[in-house]
Design an enzyme around this catalytic site. Structure first.
Site, PDB file in Angstrom:
ATOM      1  N   LYS A 116      42.596  22.221  28.615  1.00  0.00           N
ATOM      2  CA  LYS A 116      41.543  23.240  28.561  1.00  0.00           C
ATOM      3  C   LYS A 116      40.718  23.166  27.285  1.00  0.00           C
ATOM      4  O   LYS A 116      39.506  23.343  27.309  1.00  0.00           O
ATOM      5  CB  LYS A 116      42.170  24.630  28.706  1.00  0.00           C
ATOM      6  CG  LYS A 116      42.959  24.827  29.995  1.00  0.00           C
ATOM      7  CD  LYS A 116      42.089  24.697  31.223  1.00  0.00           C
ATOM      8  CE  LYS A 116      42.843  24.995  32.497  1.00  0.00           C
ATOM      9  NZ  LYS A 116      43.753  23.933  32.924  1.00  0.00           N
ATOM     10  N   GLU A 200      40.838  32.752  23.661  1.00  0.00           N
ATOM     11  CA  GLU A 200      39.458  33.113  23.975  1.00  0.00           C
ATOM     12  C   GLU A 200      39.270  34.623  23.867  1.00  0.00           C
ATOM     13  O   GLU A 200      40.228  35.393  24.028  1.00  0.00           O
ATOM     14  CB  GLU A 200      39.090  32.673  25.390  1.00  0.00           C
ATOM     15  CG  GLU A 200      39.009  31.179  25.574  1.00  0.00           C
ATOM     16  CD  GLU A 200      38.629  30.799  26.992  1.00  0.00           C
ATOM     17  OE1 GLU A 200      38.163  29.669  27.169  1.00  0.00           O
ATOM     18  OE2 GLU A 200      38.803  31.633  27.918  1.00  0.00           O
ATOM     19  N   HIS A 235      47.035  37.684  36.521  1.00  0.00           N
ATOM     20  CA  HIS A 235      46.045  36.607  36.406  1.00  0.00           C
ATOM     21  C   HIS A 235      46.089  35.651  37.599  1.00  0.00           C
ATOM     22  O   HIS A 235      45.574  34.529  37.512  1.00  0.00           O
ATOM     23  CB  HIS A 235      46.228  35.826  35.099  1.00  0.00           C
ATOM     24  CG  HIS A 235      46.169  36.687  33.871  1.00  0.00           C
ATOM     25  ND1 HIS A 235      45.013  37.319  33.451  1.00  0.00           N
ATOM     26  CD2 HIS A 235      47.139  37.058  32.990  1.00  0.00           C
ATOM     27  CE1 HIS A 235      45.275  38.016  32.361  1.00  0.00           C
ATOM     28  NE2 HIS A 235      46.553  37.883  32.064  1.00  0.00           N
ATOM     29  N   ARG A 296      40.955  19.763  41.972  1.00  0.00           N
ATOM     30  CA  ARG A 296      41.654  19.678  43.256  1.00  0.00           C
ATOM     31  C   ARG A 296      41.012  20.654  44.222  1.00  0.00           C
ATOM     32  O   ARG A 296      40.104  21.416  43.849  1.00  0.00           O
ATOM     33  CB  ARG A 296      43.125  20.054  43.073  1.00  0.00           C
ATOM     34  CG  ARG A 296      43.318  21.427  42.398  1.00  0.00           C
ATOM     35  CD  ARG A 296      44.763  21.808  42.284  1.00  0.00           C
ATOM     36  NE  ARG A 296      44.983  22.944  41.398  1.00  0.00           N
ATOM     37  CZ  ARG A 296      44.830  24.219  41.726  1.00  0.00           C
ATOM     38  NH1 ARG A 296      44.408  24.537  42.937  1.00  0.00           N
ATOM     39  NH2 ARG A 296      45.079  25.186  40.861  1.00  0.00           N
TER      40      ARG A 296
END
Length: 668
Positions: A116, A200, A235, A296
């Site tokens: 990431k 973040e 999440h 994917r």
């Protein structure tokens, strides 16, 4: 086009790929573990190969065994599905080295987007908007704490190699950061073999909107519009829909072009999903930020198929075989609205604790397994009635997809389809999904990732059937079962006839922990009078196929009643509930004697203990952490006390109900 492919996955995605391959005259090979020897996906394929033990690390994550299986069966390509090895660049490279086509992007694209932090840097160069955060390689805990303090709380800690909501923690204040970081890293290393994280800014009132992209080996790219995946727990997505409500054509085009730019930046090939966080501003405008790219096919791809009338698995197979994309951007159109509900084995009223067990009843609405025609209900499922949901894999049982000309029509169809979904044998989220679909926020498209906690008052601990109808339905089921045993002999009749007096039968029920007495009186005119706690009136009922028309206490419903032991599972249009018909003789002499036992709520692995023998603890204090179904679960103290004994060691596997530790509460 290929003539034979191997499907390196299990469950509903393996069944779905097999169905599309069969339509294209492509033979398929299934792989399976010890736990999956009789699974639905094995039966759906033309051939099957055993690859190891039940745990993913012993089977589905052993790519060398999967490649060996492909070679042994003569497969030309491998479809990775989603999860397991679908985003593993080593596996993609190994396939290429073995002369097999990996039905997905090149390994370089997986590597670029899989980490990431690096992908954020790449997107910044490509001009894709980013959320403020820390994406560097230095993982010193003190540095990460300072970076979180610099960004400003709340922040989101995310596993750099993660996905699917695993290895992710929201932190509201600085003093909670260290514990959240440690838990996040543990979950990341267990799920992905890499504990690196990024940090973040946690965007306020965010929507989770993603864009489906496709690329081919000829340099062509398209985006197949967007999906709103804002309804989440832990999440992880609960409901997805396409197109996203409130999306303007201009904003859709901006996001679509940004997603294609992201795909171009890594020379992407095949199906991919670019996920964005969309900030909703007070003036009604929206801003989007790149979150990650899933290299994917996504679990929620059916809603995109429904609104575009395209088979994305077929697109994958065609692109992987070297063909150009079937359509250009100008040829893609949005048709209607689609919603997908993820039916999972879990208990929403107990913090979404995953459940295991056997599907004793698995009743689904009238549906198709894959259909591009409009207005069809569709079910993608990797299980059948009688199958067992084990602790080794994901808790998802099925995906229910509906389509309508409008969002309102799709909402009505989803609620109706969920009402017709009857599952008995383990806890599921079916009723919770109904509550979400009919909640004010979702119905009015007031969407953000905090919808579930915001609507908690109408989503959790809901009882939509009630004691009166639940008991009446169970009594009616009992009487119908008795009538089925009657013969010509008048003494076999069960109508309660008496030459004088009134025959009365007593029942006892447990409804949500409350014991309720009930009396059924057989009146001389043939009527039945029922009292259930404070409710009383004439009971009327009639069989209606497998269901029962029930009328009692000024209420009427069509109920399906399934019995499992003493528990009656009652399904109605209003909702579903459980009521226990107590056999008083069978329970004579029983008493509660649990004391200070703390048991495992489900099969899993002990990750750690936060206490040791002799430690004093307070009610609600974290005592232990378990890992099951790829998630961590904290075991808390039910009362003040002193830890008497720890009965397992970290790393040990435990069964459901196993006593983890003893807590002495007598001295408190």
């Amino acid at each position: 086009m290929f003539t034979k492919i191997l499907i390196a996955n299990r469950g509903e995605i393996a069944c779905r790929v097999a169905a599309t391959a069969r339509r294209l005259a492509i033979k398929t090979v299934a792989v399976y573990s010890d736990a999956d020897a009789s699974a639905k996906h094995v039966a759906a394929c033309d051939e099957s190969v055993h690859i190891g033990g039940s745990a993913p690390k012993d089977s589905y994550l052993r790519w060398e065994k999967i490649i060996d299986a492909a070679k042994a069966t003569g497969a030309q390509a491998i479809h990775p599905g989603y999860g397991f090895l679908s985003e593993n660049e080593e596996f993609a490279q190994a396939c290429a080295k073995a002369g097999l086509v990996f039905i997905g992007p090149p390994a370089s694209a997986i590597l670029a987007m899989g980490l990431k932090a690096e992908s954020k840097q790449l997107m910044e160069k490509a001009g894709v908007p980013l959320v403020p955060g820390y994406h560097a390689a230095d993982q010193d805990a003190a540095l990460l704490q300072r970076e979180a303090d610099r960004i400003g709380y709340p922040v989101l800690i995310k596993a750099s190699a993660g996905g699917g909501g695993k290895g992710m923690r929201a932190v509201d204040k600085a003093e909670d950061f260290a514990a959240a970081l440690a838990s996040c890293k543990r979950e990341a290393i267990n799920s992905f073999g890499d504990d690196a994280v990024l940090i973040e800014k946690y965007v306020q009132r965010p929507r989770h909107i993603e864009i489906q992209v496709f690329g081919d080996t000829h340099g062509n790219y398209v985006y197949l519009f967007e999906r709103d995946c804002s309804v989440q727990r832990r999440h992880q997505k609960v409901l997805e829909e396409a197109p996203a409500p409130g999306m303007t054509e201009a904003f859709r085009q901006q996001m679509g072009e940004a997603a294609v730019a992201a795909a171009r930046a890594v020379n992407y090939v095949g199906a991919g999903t670019v996920e964005f966080i969309v900030e909703q501003k007070p003036d009604g405008s929206m801003t989007f930020f790149f979150m990650e790219m899933n290299t994917r096919l996504q679990v929620e791809h059916p809603v995109t198929e429904a609104i575009t009338r395209q088979d994305l698995v077929e697109w994958q197979l065609r692109v992987a075989s070297g063909e150009k994309l079937p359509l250009q951007q100008s040829e893609l159109k949005i048709q209607g609205h689609a919603i997908e509900a993820r039916i999972c084995a879990e208990n929403p009223d107990n913090n979404f604790l995953p459940a295991t067990g056997t599907l004793h009843v698995y009743g689904l609405p009238e549906h198709v397994t894959f259909e591009r025609a409009p207005h069809a209900a569709r079910v993608d499922s990797g299980v059948r009635q009688g199958d067992t949901i084990s602790p080794f894999y994901d808790s998802m049982v099925a995906k229910l997809i509906v389509h309508g000309a409008t969002r309102e029509e799709a909402l009505a169809r989803m609620d109706a389809a969920l009402a017709q979904t009857h599952i008995v044998g383990l806890a599921t989220n079916v009723q919770f999904l109904r509550h979400v679909v009919t909640s004010p926020s979702f119905a009015q498209a007031n969407l953000d990732t905090a919808l579930i906690p915001r609507e908690a008052a109408v989503l959790f601990q809901q009882e939509r059937v009630g004691l009166a109808l639940a008991a009446a339905a169970d009594v009616a089921r009992t009487l119908l079962d008795e009538r089925a045993t009657e013969g010509a002999d008048p003494f076999s009749k069960t109508d309660g006839w008496r030459s004088h007096g009134v025959f009365a039968r007593r029942f006892a029920f447990d409804f949500h922990g409350e014991t309720v007495q009930s009396v059924l009186s057989y009146l001389h005119d043939g009527a039945l009078h029922l009292t259930v706690g404070p409710h009383a009136g004439v009971l009327q009922f009639a069989a209606a196929g497998d269901a029962i028309n029930v009328q009692f206490a000024d209420q009427r419903t069509l109920a399906a009643v399934y019995r499992k032991g003493e528990v009656a599972h009652v399904h109605t249009a209003q909702g579903a509930t459980q009521i226990i018909a107590i056999d008083l003789l069978a329970h004579a002499g029983e008493a509660q004697a649990e004391g200070g036992r703390l048991t495992a709520p489900m099969p899993g692995k002990v990750v750690s203990f936060a206490v040791k023998a002799g430690d004093p603890v307070k009610k609600g204090q974290a005592l232990a952490v378990m890992e099951a179904m790829k998630m961590e679960h904290t075991i808390a103290a039910p009362a003040d006390g002193v830890v008497a004994e720890l009965l397992f060691a970290p790393g040990e596997q435990v069964t459901e109900g196993a006593e983890l530790l003893r807590l002495d509460t007598a001295t408190q």
